[in-house]
Scaffold this active site. Structure first.
Site, PDB file in Angstrom:
ATOM      1  N   ASP A  10       1.044  -1.129  -0.127  1.00  0.00           N
ATOM      2  CA  ASP A  10       0.033   0.305   0.053  1.00  0.00           C
ATOM      3  C   ASP A  10       0.698   1.508  -0.038  1.00  0.00           C
ATOM      4  O   ASP A  10       1.668   0.757   0.271  1.00  0.00           O
ATOM      5  CB  ASP A  10      -1.044   0.035   1.100  1.00  0.00           C
ATOM      6  CG  ASP A  10      -1.620   1.516   1.299  1.00  0.00           C
ATOM      7  OD1 ASP A  10      -2.184   2.145   0.273  1.00  0.00           O
ATOM      8  OD2 ASP A  10      -2.345   1.750   2.332  1.00  0.00           O
ATOM      9  N   SER A  11       0.347   2.219   0.219  1.00  0.00           N
ATOM     10  CA  SER A  11       0.889   3.517  -0.312  1.00  0.00           C
ATOM     11  C   SER A  11       1.841   4.020   1.039  1.00  0.00           C
ATOM     12  O   SER A  11       2.677   5.262   1.552  1.00  0.00           O
ATOM     13  CB  SER A  11       0.628   4.560  -0.612  1.00  0.00           C
ATOM     14  OG  SER A  11      -0.746   4.889   0.171  1.00  0.00           O
ATOM     15  N   CYS A  73      -4.217  -1.474  -1.633  1.00  0.00           N
ATOM     16  CA  CYS A  73      -4.349   0.493  -2.113  1.00  0.00           C
ATOM     17  C   CYS A  73      -5.522  -0.490  -3.159  1.00  0.00           C
ATOM     18  O   CYS A  73      -5.744  -0.410  -4.241  1.00  0.00           O
ATOM     19  CB  CYS A  73      -3.328  -0.135  -2.642  1.00  0.00           C
ATOM     20  SG  CYS A  73      -3.365   2.525  -3.367  1.00  0.00           S
ATOM     21  N   THR A  75      -6.567   2.749  -5.153  1.00  0.00           N
ATOM     22  CA  THR A  75      -6.222   3.262  -5.774  1.00  0.00           C
ATOM     23  C   THR A  75      -4.977   2.306  -7.361  1.00  0.00           C
ATOM     24  O   THR A  75      -5.911   2.549  -8.137  1.00  0.00           O
ATOM     25  CB  THR A  75      -5.274   4.722  -5.184  1.00  0.00           C
ATOM     26  OG1 THR A  75      -5.792   5.166  -4.561  1.00  0.00           O
ATOM     27  CG2 THR A  75      -4.556   5.223  -6.164  1.00  0.00           C
ATOM     28  N   GLU A 152      -1.989   9.315   7.984  1.00  0.00           N
ATOM     29  CA  GLU A 152      -0.879   8.823   8.403  1.00  0.00           C
ATOM     30  C   GLU A 152      -0.193  10.181   9.271  1.00  0.00           C
ATOM     31  O   GLU A 152       1.067   8.876   9.507  1.00  0.00           O
ATOM     32  CB  GLU A 152      -0.082   9.334   6.780  1.00  0.00           C
ATOM     33  CG  GLU A 152      -0.950   8.309   5.769  1.00  0.00           C
ATOM     34  CD  GLU A 152       0.605   7.047   6.092  1.00  0.00           C
ATOM     35  OE1 GLU A 152       1.618   6.754   6.582  1.00  0.00           O
ATOM     36  OE2 GLU A 152      -0.491   5.450   5.473  1.00  0.00           O
ATOM     37  N   CYS A 185     -10.459   3.069  -0.145  1.00  0.00           N
ATOM     38  CA  CYS A 185      -9.375   3.062   0.390  1.00  0.00           C
ATOM     39  C   CYS A 185      -8.661   2.273   1.198  1.00  0.00           C
ATOM     40  O   CYS A 185      -9.519   2.856   2.610  1.00  0.00           O
ATOM     41  CB  CYS A 185      -9.464   5.090   0.631  1.00  0.00           C
ATOM     42  SG  CYS A 185      -7.631   5.233   1.120  1.00  0.00           S
ATOM     43  N   HIS A 187      -7.135   3.224   3.924  1.00  0.00           N
ATOM     44  CA  HIS A 187      -6.281   4.176   5.480  1.00  0.00           C
ATOM     45  C   HIS A 187      -8.216   3.668   5.836  1.00  0.00           C
ATOM     46  O   HIS A 187      -7.849   4.482   6.816  1.00  0.00           O
ATOM     47  CB  HIS A 187      -6.363   4.931   4.261  1.00  0.00           C
ATOM     48  CG  HIS A 187      -4.558   4.782   4.362  1.00  0.00           C
ATOM     49  ND1 HIS A 187      -4.658   4.666   2.760  1.00  0.00           N
ATOM     50  CD2 HIS A 187      -3.935   5.656   4.536  1.00  0.00           C
ATOM     51  CE1 HIS A 187      -2.906   4.811   3.551  1.00  0.00           C
ATOM     52  NE2 HIS A 187      -2.435   5.298   4.236  1.00  0.00           N
TER      53      HIS A 187
HETATM   54  N1  DGL Z   1      -4.404   3.295   0.736  1.00  0.00           N
HETATM   55  C1  DGL Z   1      -4.601   3.173  -0.415  1.00  0.00           C
HETATM   56  C2  DGL Z   1      -5.624   3.884  -1.284  1.00  0.00           C
HETATM   57  O1  DGL Z   1      -6.574   2.067  -0.938  1.00  0.00           O
HETATM   58  C3  DGL Z   1      -4.462   5.479  -0.015  1.00  0.00           C
HETATM   59  C4  DGL Z   1      -4.119   6.473  -1.210  1.00  0.00           C
HETATM   60  C5  DGL Z   1      -3.473   6.996  -1.373  1.00  0.00           C
HETATM   61  O2  DGL Z   1      -2.128   7.159  -0.560  1.00  0.00           O
HETATM   62  O3  DGL Z   1      -3.856   8.088  -1.401  1.00  0.00           O
HETATM   63  O4  DGL Z   1      -6.558   3.661  -2.050  1.00  0.00           O
END
Ligand code: DGL
Length: 268
Positions: A10-11, A73, A75, A152, A185, A187
């Site tokens: 993930d990011s 993730c 995205t 974050e 998302c 997060h």
């Molecule tokens: N957890 C990522 C998602 O599901 C976050 C993306 C981001 O870093 O903006 O989209």
């Protein structure tokens, strides 16, 4: 049976929503987690940048001889799943289909909300996946770009005023209009308490959790599960480890100190 590790990325912290469920369902597995904390957020970036980041994240995980990849993730699953699949023959599980499927199954009215990053909402990925499963579904979609930086930075507690303020601005419009909301998302499930308080009675579908469940079924079908030994998770991030260690420990409800290393992701 296959004792190789599972790669999850993930990011940043969001993919831990999948890890938490994987730890519960398949405790024998070894997991390599990569959170791209040095380049987060992904969801406000352009398509080419997201694709480039996804490919380097994949190359890094493939260096561990993993047996499957979970794109935890929304995205990357929405924008770059084809690029990711192009560089490996391993099973690759993204979040969109599993999450849309559960939302369609649990919604009684067919009125489904989707919240996700700007890139995910613009891609229309969830909207398409839902209407494929239920062409009569009514989907209301909304990007919530401030949610990822809030999470974050640790602003995700139920009583957090900043999170509440942002959430009201983004999701008040769903009140009385949907019975199910996709947290598209990974997060966003960390903000579950805040979201629940604004939309009581609405079913929240957690993309990380759904993806973990689907991954376990797929690995089991393909006889790829590790049924022996005690599994462990090793975490890699692309920035300093301290914040990730602290916040991951809070969310996972167990310490991860000493299990997190930094990687120079630009090398991959
Ligand atoms: N957890 C990522 C998602 O599901 C976050 C993306 C981001 O870093 O903006 O989209």
């Amino acid at each position: 049976m296959d004792t190789r590790p599972i790669g999850v990325f993930d990011s940043g912290l969001g993919g831990l929503t999948a890890v938490k469920e994987l730890e519960r369902l398949i405790p024998n597995e070894n997991i390599i987690y990569f959170g791209d904390t040095g380049r987060v957020p992904y969801g406000t970036r352009g398509i080419n940048t997201i694709k480039k980041y996804a490919v380097s994240d994949m190359r890094f995980l493939l260096s561990f001889n993993v047996k499957a990849i979970i794109i935890a993730c929304g995205t990357v699953s929405s924008i770059a799943i084809d690029e990711v699949r192009r560089i490996t023959d391993l099973p690759v599980i993204g979040v969109v289909e599993p999450t849309a499927k559960t939302a369609v199954e649990v919604s009684k009215t067919g009125k489904i909300g989707v919240i996700a990053t700007s890139a995910t909402i613009s891609s229309g990925s969830f909207q398409k996946a839902i209407s494929k499963l239920n062409p009569d579904a009514e989907v209301i979609a909304r990007a919530c770009p401030l949610f990822v930086p809030l999470v974050e930075n640790g602003y995700f507690g139920r009583d957090c005023k900043l999170a509440q303020l942002a959430a009201h601005d983004y999701i008040d419009e769903f009140k009385g209009r949907i019975d199910t909301l996709i947290l598209g998302c990974t997060h966003y499930p960390l903000l579950r308490g805040v979201i629940e308080d604004i939309l009581p009675g609405v079913i929240l579908v957690d993309s990380g959790f759904e993806t973990a469940k689907t991954a376990v079924s797929l690995l089991s079908e393909q006889d790829l599960l590790n049924t022996s030994g005690k599994g462990s998770v090793h975490y890699y991030v692309s920035d300093q480890t301290s914040d990730f260690e602290r916040l991951a420990g809070i969310f996972l409800e167990h310490p991860v100190n000493g299990m997190v290393d930094t990687v120079d992701i630009e090398k991959y």
